[in-house]
Design an enzyme around this catalytic site. Structure first.
Site, PDB file in Angstrom:
ATOM      1  N   GLY A  12       0.781  -1.237   0.000  1.00 37.90           N
ATOM      2  CA  GLY A  12       0.000   0.000   0.000  1.00 37.90           C
ATOM      3  C   GLY A  12       0.810   1.282   0.000  1.00 37.90           C
ATOM      4  O   GLY A  12       0.309   2.325   0.425  1.00 37.90           O
ATOM      5  N   HIS A 107       1.447   0.543 -13.427  1.00 34.14           N
ATOM      6  CA  HIS A 107       2.189  -0.675 -13.739  1.00 34.14           C
ATOM      7  C   HIS A 107       3.683  -0.353 -13.768  1.00 34.14           C
ATOM      8  O   HIS A 107       4.095   0.629 -14.389  1.00 34.14           O
ATOM      9  CB  HIS A 107       1.714  -1.221 -15.089  1.00 34.14           C
TER      10      HIS A 107
HETATM   11  C1  GRF Z   1       3.391  -1.187  -7.576  1.00 38.29           C
HETATM   12  O1  GRF Z   1       4.698  -1.433  -7.990  1.00 38.29           O
HETATM   13  C2  GRF Z   1       2.478  -1.062  -8.765  1.00 38.29           C
HETATM   14  O2  GRF Z   1       3.120  -0.591  -9.906  1.00 38.29           O
HETATM   15  C3  GRF Z   1       2.009  -2.472  -8.987  1.00 38.29           C
HETATM   16  O3  GRF Z   1       1.885  -3.006  -7.686  1.00 38.29           O
HETATM   17  C4  GRF Z   1       2.802  -2.367  -6.824  1.00 38.29           C
HETATM   18  C5  GRF Z   1       2.060  -1.944  -5.594  1.00 38.29           C
HETATM   19  O4  GRF Z   1       2.917  -1.489  -4.583  1.00 38.29           O
HETATM   20  N1  GRF Z   1       0.770  -2.477  -9.746  1.00 38.29           N
HETATM   21  P1  GRF Z   1       2.351  -0.847  -3.261  1.00 38.29           P
HETATM   22  O5  GRF Z   1       1.454  -1.875  -2.600  1.00 38.29           O
HETATM   23  O6  GRF Z   1       1.596   0.390  -3.620  1.00 38.29           O
HETATM   24  O7  GRF Z   1       3.558  -0.546  -2.433  1.00 38.29           O
END
Ligand code: GRF
Length: 185
Positions: A12, A107
């Site tokens: 998150g 992404h």
């Molecule tokens: C991020 O790297 C995003 O690009 C991908 O999932 C990851 C989520 O990371 N879709 P976080 O939970 O927000 O730290």
């Protein structure tokens, strides 16, 4: 006031970056943060910002479609103007995708390269000299909707840790900006 809902499954950090950025916004409110994982650390981050958390576990549903139907029913009452996927580790069916006007995703690669799971790892391991982050609209094809923002960096010589940090730094900066641009213009 525009309402946004954030969907997440894990750590998150993007959720937190968005929450921080919108904390004092008079135009945009995070009305709910939803996770499919009751152990997601993002729940703690959301609560820190007094964001309402919903937990809807996919393991309680027999099919993807049934889960998505329940997801739509749960989220509709929040009247979201925008749904923000922030590390939501679920493939969404048209039942969900076609139910909301605007859904966006972040992404960790330069799409259309490295679609799907383990994008950071695959991007890091490739012999490309550039890597990056993409924010795109969600369509019915995985990681393939219209690109809304994209930023790249020179990845040659970076360690795995440096590479990851760079991805995160870009994500936390561009995702809130895209959200503001979409909802306040
Ligand atoms: C991020 O790297 C995003 O690009 C991908 O999932 C990851 C989520 O990371 N879709 P976080 O939970 O927000 O730290």
């Amino acid at each position: 006031m525009k309402n946004i809902v954030i969907l997440f499954s894990g750590n998150g950090t993007n959720l937190e970056a968005i929450a921080k950025n919108l904390k004092d916004s008079k135009d945009i409110k995070i009305v709910c943060a939803l996770t499919n994982n009751k152990n997601a650390y993002g729940i703690i981050r959301a609560k820190k910002f007094n964001i309402k958390v919903e937990i809807l576990e996919h393991t309680k549903f027999k099919t993807r479609k049934e889960y998505d139907k329940a997801l739509v029913e749960l989220l509709k009452p929040y009247k979201p103007d925008l749904i923000v996927l922030a590390g939501f580790m679920r493939i969404l069916t048209p039942i969900f995708v076609d139910s909301f006007e605007l859904i966006i995703n972040i992404h960790p690669s330069l799409l259309p390269l490295f679609k799907g799971a383990k994008a950071i790892e695959r991007s890091f391991q490739s012999d490309m000299k550039a890597a990056g982050v993409t924010v795109h609209q969600v369509s019915n094809e995985l990681d393939s909707g219209r690109i809304l923002a994209q930023e790249c960096f020179n990845s040659s010589g970076l360690t795995w840790e440096e590479f990851n940090n760079k991805i995160k730094e870009i994500e936390h900066r561009i995702y809130p900006k895209v959200i503001r641009d979409l909802l306040t213009k």
